[in-house]
Every structure is written in C-alpha cells, then in structure tokens.
Design a protein around this motif. Structure first.
Motif, PDB file in Angstrom:
ATOM      1  N   GLY A 178       0.816  -1.208   0.000  1.00 21.98           N
ATOM      2  CA  GLY A 178       0.000   0.000   0.000  1.00 21.98           C
ATOM      3  C   GLY A 178       0.854   1.264   0.000  1.00 21.98           C
ATOM      4  N   LEU A 179       1.935   1.264   0.781  1.00 22.54           N
ATOM      5  CA  LEU A 179       2.827   2.419   0.820  1.00 22.54           C
ATOM      6  C   LEU A 179       3.569   2.598  -0.501  1.00 22.54           C
ATOM      7  CD1 LEU A 179       4.281   2.065   4.429  1.00 22.54           C
ATOM      8  CD2 LEU A 179       2.613   3.753   3.610  1.00 22.54           C
ATOM      9  N   TRP A 180       3.869   1.467  -1.175  1.00 22.00           N
ATOM     10  CA  TRP A 180       4.461   1.556  -2.523  1.00 22.00           C
ATOM     11  C   TRP A 180       3.529   2.317  -3.459  1.00 22.00           C
ATOM     12  CZ3 TRP A 180       8.631   0.250  -5.637  1.00 22.00           C
ATOM     13  CH2 TRP A 180       8.375   0.095  -7.002  1.00 22.00           C
ATOM     14  N   GLY A 181       2.234   2.017  -3.392  1.00 20.26           N
ATOM     15  CA  GLY A 181       1.272   2.729  -4.224  1.00 20.26           C
ATOM     16  C   GLY A 181       1.254   4.215  -3.933  1.00 20.26           C
ATOM     17  N   VAL A 182       1.320   4.580  -2.645  1.00 21.68           N
ATOM     18  CA  VAL A 182       1.359   5.994  -2.261  1.00 21.68           C
ATOM     19  C   VAL A 182       2.598   6.669  -2.853  1.00 21.68           C
ATOM     20  CG1 VAL A 182       1.587   7.574  -0.309  1.00 21.68           C
ATOM     21  CG2 VAL A 182       0.019   5.635  -0.161  1.00 21.68           C
ATOM     22  N   ALA A 183       3.732   5.983  -2.809  1.00 21.09           N
ATOM     23  CA  ALA A 183       4.974   6.541  -3.341  1.00 21.09           C
ATOM     24  C   ALA A 183       4.877   6.802  -4.840  1.00 21.09           C
ATOM     25  CB  ALA A 183       6.137   5.597  -3.043  1.00 21.09           C
ATOM     26  N   MET A 184       4.241   5.873  -5.585  1.00 15.59           N
ATOM     27  CA  MET A 184       4.131   6.064  -7.032  1.00 15.59           C
ATOM     28  C   MET A 184       3.159   7.197  -7.374  1.00 15.59           C
ATOM     29  SD  MET A 184       6.397   4.114  -8.126  1.00 15.59           S
ATOM     30  CE  MET A 184       7.258   4.196  -6.534  1.00 15.59           C
ATOM     31  N   ILE A 185       2.145   7.392  -6.550  1.00 20.67           N
ATOM     32  CA  ILE A 185       1.265   8.550  -6.756  1.00 20.67           C
ATOM     33  C   ILE A 185       2.071   9.834  -6.597  1.00 20.67           C
ATOM     34  CG2 ILE A 185      -0.693   9.823  -5.824  1.00 20.67           C
ATOM     35  CD1 ILE A 185      -1.932   7.146  -5.021  1.00 20.67           C
ATOM     36  N   GLY A 186       2.878   9.892  -5.531  1.00 17.89           N
ATOM     37  CA  GLY A 186       3.702  11.074  -5.313  1.00 17.89           C
ATOM     38  C   GLY A 186       4.671  11.322  -6.451  1.00 17.89           C
ATOM     39  N   PHE A 187       5.260  10.252  -6.986  1.00 15.70           N
ATOM     40  CA  PHE A 187       6.189  10.397  -8.112  1.00 15.70           C
ATOM     41  C   PHE A 187       5.471  10.968  -9.331  1.00 15.70           C
ATOM     42  CE2 PHE A 187       7.934   8.382 -12.009  1.00 15.70           C
ATOM     43  CZ  PHE A 187       9.162   9.028 -12.043  1.00 15.70           C
ATOM     44  N   GLY A 188       4.311  10.443  -9.648  1.00 13.56           N
ATOM     45  CA  GLY A 188       3.571  10.927 -10.804  1.00 13.56           C
ATOM     46  C   GLY A 188       3.164  12.375 -10.662  1.00 13.56           C
ATOM     47  N   VAL A 189       2.746  12.766  -9.458  1.00 17.90           N
ATOM     48  CA  VAL A 189       2.354  14.158  -9.222  1.00 17.90           C
ATOM     49  C   VAL A 189       3.558  15.083  -9.391  1.00 17.90           C
ATOM     50  CG1 VAL A 189       1.535  15.770  -7.458  1.00 17.90           C
ATOM     51  CG2 VAL A 189       0.406  13.564  -7.741  1.00 17.90           C
TER      52      VAL A 189
END
Length: 428
Positions: free
Chosen positions: A294-305
């Motif tokens: 789940g935290l990996w998903g949060v990190a990829m959202i931050g990267f895309g933003v």
C-alpha cells in the motif's frame, strides 16, 4: 536496528554475498543500457515498454522450467552453466552496440536470450540458500542479499549515467560481462549441491506438480498476487528515459537524470536494508507485506504528481526532481522489506524438493511483473502521458492490494512461529 550480519559467518554464503556486489553493479549497467539504446534508436517509450514483452516470455517459460531443473540437477553446476550464458549474451550485446547496427529487434532478441539464462539462474540461486544456512537465518540472509542487490542498483545506474557520455553505451555491456566473473568464482567454490529426495525429470509434469503444490499453499499464492499488483500497476521504469529527456532536460542519448531515476528506488532499498535489524522480529509478516505494498502505491502517486508538476526541461537542480526521486526512494525502501518477508515465507514454508519450482514461480512473478508493467506503462504513456500513467498506477496498486487483503484473509493473519526453529509458519 542495524542489519543482522550473522549469515555472513558462513563462508559459502559470505563469498556469494560479497562477489554479488560486483556482479549486480555490472548487471545494472545493462539494465540501463538496454532501454536507453532502444530509446535512442526509436525515440519512443512504446518501444521501451516493448522490452518488457520480449523479456517476459522467456522469464515465464524458462523460469518455470528452471525451477524444475533446480530440483533434479546439481544446483552448483546449473549456476555455473547459466552464469556463463549470461556472460556470453552480454558480450553479444556489446558487439552489436559497438558495431553501431542500430537494429532494435536485434537488441530485443538478445535481451530475450539473456532473460532466459537469468530465469534459470535466479530460482536456482535462491533455492541454494537453505542448504547453506539454518532456517532461522533466512530472513536476515534475504535482507543482506537484497541490500547488496539494491546497492548495485544504485551504483550501476549512476555509473551508467556518468559513463555513457565518456566511454559510450556499448562499453556498459562489456563491463557487465567482466563483472559476472566474480560470482562465477564464488559458485565454483561451492560444494556439490545434488538434489535431495526422489529425483524425477524436469518436464511439464514436474512444472505442473509445482503449480499443484502452490495451489494448496494459499499463503504463498497470496504473496505472489500482491507482488504482481504492485509491479504491474506501479512500476514506472519504462517511462524513465522519456521523463529524463522531456521533463528533466537530459540529452536524448542519456545523462545524469536518467541514472538517478533508475537508482532512486535502490537508494531507498539500501537504506531500508541497512536499518533492517527489526525485520526478523516481526511476526505478522503477511500484514507487513500488505502495508508495504500500500505504501508503494502511495509513493508512485507522489512520483507521478511531481513529474506532472515539473515544467518541461526543469533540470536536475529543480526541487520537483528531487521530490520525484524521494518518492521513488521511499517506494524502494518499502518494497525491499516486502520482498524480504515474501522470500522468507517461501523458503520457510516450501519443502526442499519443491523449493526450486516455487522459486521459479517466484522469479516469474518478481521479474515478470515489472516486465508486464513496462508494457502497460509504455502503452499508457503514449495515450495519457508519463505523469498520469505513473500516478494512476499508484492508485490502482492501493485499490488492488485492498481487494487482495479481503480475498486472502489468511495471508493478512499469517505469522511466524519463533519457538519452532525451522518449523513452519502458523496463522494467528
């Protein structure tokens, strides 16, 4: 809090671990060189994503077959043969790049051959560990091994970004081939590792027996599912050449931004590995994996933003570039912890006569998932752009792991019985 180095007291594991530092750095040079060469030839992230398809098919076929081979052949000899094959393929990649052939299909074909050897080598290498170490050291050994791999994944891409303008892309392949000699020496020093138990044939029946066994182990099945969710939806590495060039101002031939993007996840993974002393003490390993994904998903959202907010050619000195790297690094850290637990589950739960085949499935998932992700991200970026693709993938990861947690409640309740030595893990 620091990493448990007890497994390094065992000479065979220590040699494998130390020489793997050199080999992983060399291998990561090729990891950068292949997509960069494809991007140079085609100027298309779609073609870069296609590298995933050419690597995925041999990973599936030879990963499964290689796992079966590891259960019926001497694992030391198998490691020597496949390691030599990897070296010869790297030399062929060097030859075509040095000759300036600029044939994308030749590069993709050699990548497929290379991944075939890799797919047999890796499950064999992992299946060796329980023969070299006691069961209670496996989680710590996995953390140490992954830390080395991730350290190489920092040094390799950073060196690639520095060396490409100096010595040229083709030389990276040659350095990869030379670096493989270190691990071949360590494998040569291993004792014979013949199969244990009844020796059968490494055919389709043996592969099918591995799947049949996996179907009875829902804990292991769930661990594969959540990793596929993370890697298929949330691995944006096929976008790195385009992001480095179009968003952060690298030259089209590659530069420091490209190397830093490829290295960032591994920086986080090394930090997580160095401070992994607490990892073997966690009993609720299934829940820990779910949280990490789940935290990996949060990190990829931050990267895309961060990528989306960066103006064109903002350069590596911009704050948004470093925010993007920080998100990738955080993702790499939580992924390292997740992978250590999942590998420990597999080695602890599976019987020795099934370890090779299940390691084959594990390698197909761990290496094949990102390859599927390469294809998906490359295709999506052509339609909606790199930023939306990366951030949207992170959202899908979070949704997917929540569905998996509901579908596999036993996995969330999984815990390790510390009182049983090498005994099986139990459910809470």
């Amino acid at each position: 809090m620091l990493a448990d180095t007890t497994p390094l007291r065992y000479p065979a594991f220590r040699r494998l671990w130390a020489t793997n530092i050199v080999t992983v750095i060399g291998g990561q040079l090729s990891v950068v060189a292949v997509p960069q060469q494809v991007f140079e030839i085609t100027r298309s992230s779609g073609y870069v994503g296609l590298t995933g398809a050419f690597a995925l098919i041999p990973l599936i076929v030879f990963g499964l077959w290689g796992g079966a081979l590891a259960d019926v052949l001497d694992r030391r000899r198998l490691l020597l043969g496949t390691g030599a094959g990897l070296g010869v393929t790297s030399l062929a990649l060097w030859a075509q790049a040095a000759a300036g052939l600029d044939n994308v299909w030749l590069v993709l074909g050699l990548l497929a051959v290379q991944q075939s050897f890799f797919a047999v080598n890796q499950p064999t290498r992992s299946a060796v560990l329980p023969r070299l170490l006691p069961g209670e050291q496996l989680a710590a050994a996995n953390s140490l091994s992954m830390t080395v791999m991730q350290f190489g994944a920092i040094a390799g891409p950073v060196l690639a970004g520095i060396l490409i303008p100096v010595i040229g892309l083709s030389t990276l392949y040659l350095l990869d081939a030379i670096a493989l000699l270190a691990t071949l020496w360590a494998v040569w020093r291993l004792p014979p590792l013949p199969p244990s138990g009844t020796v059968g044939r490494a055919g389709l029946r043996a592969v099918w027996a591995g799947f049949a066994y996996l179907a009875t182990q829902r804990i292991l099945l769930a661990s594969f599912v959540v990793d596929l969710i993370a890697m298929v939806f949330g691995m944006p590495r096929a976008l790195f050449p385009q992001i480095a060039h179009q968003t952060f101002g690298d030259p089209a031939a590659g530069g420091p931004a490209l190397g830093l993007l490829f290295a960032a996840m591994s920086v986080g993974a090394v930090v997580g590995g160095v401070f992994s002393g607490w990892v073997p003490r966690v009993r609720r390993q299934g829940l820990a994996v779910v949280v990490c994904v789940g935290l990996w998903g949060v990190a990829m959202i931050g990267f895309g933003v961060a990528v989306g907010a960066a103006s064109g050619r903002s350069g590596i000195g911009s704050l948004l570039f470093w925010i993007a790297l920080a998100c990738l690094a955080f993702g790499g850290g939580v992924d390292m912890i997740s992978a250590a637990y999942r590998q420990a589950m597999l080695l602890q739960v599976a019987t020795d006569e099934m370890r090779g085949r299940l390691q084959g499935v594990f390698i197909v998932v761990v290496a094949g998932g990102p390859r599927i992700g390469d294809v998906a991200h490359g295709a999506a970026a052509a339609s909606v752009g790199t930023a939306v693709t990366a951030a949207g993938g992170g959202v899908l990861v979070i949704l997917g792991v929540l569905v998996a947690a509901v579908a596999f409640p036993a996995f969330v309740r999984y815990r390790v019985d510390r009182t049983g030595g090498n005994g099986p893990a139990q459910l809470a």
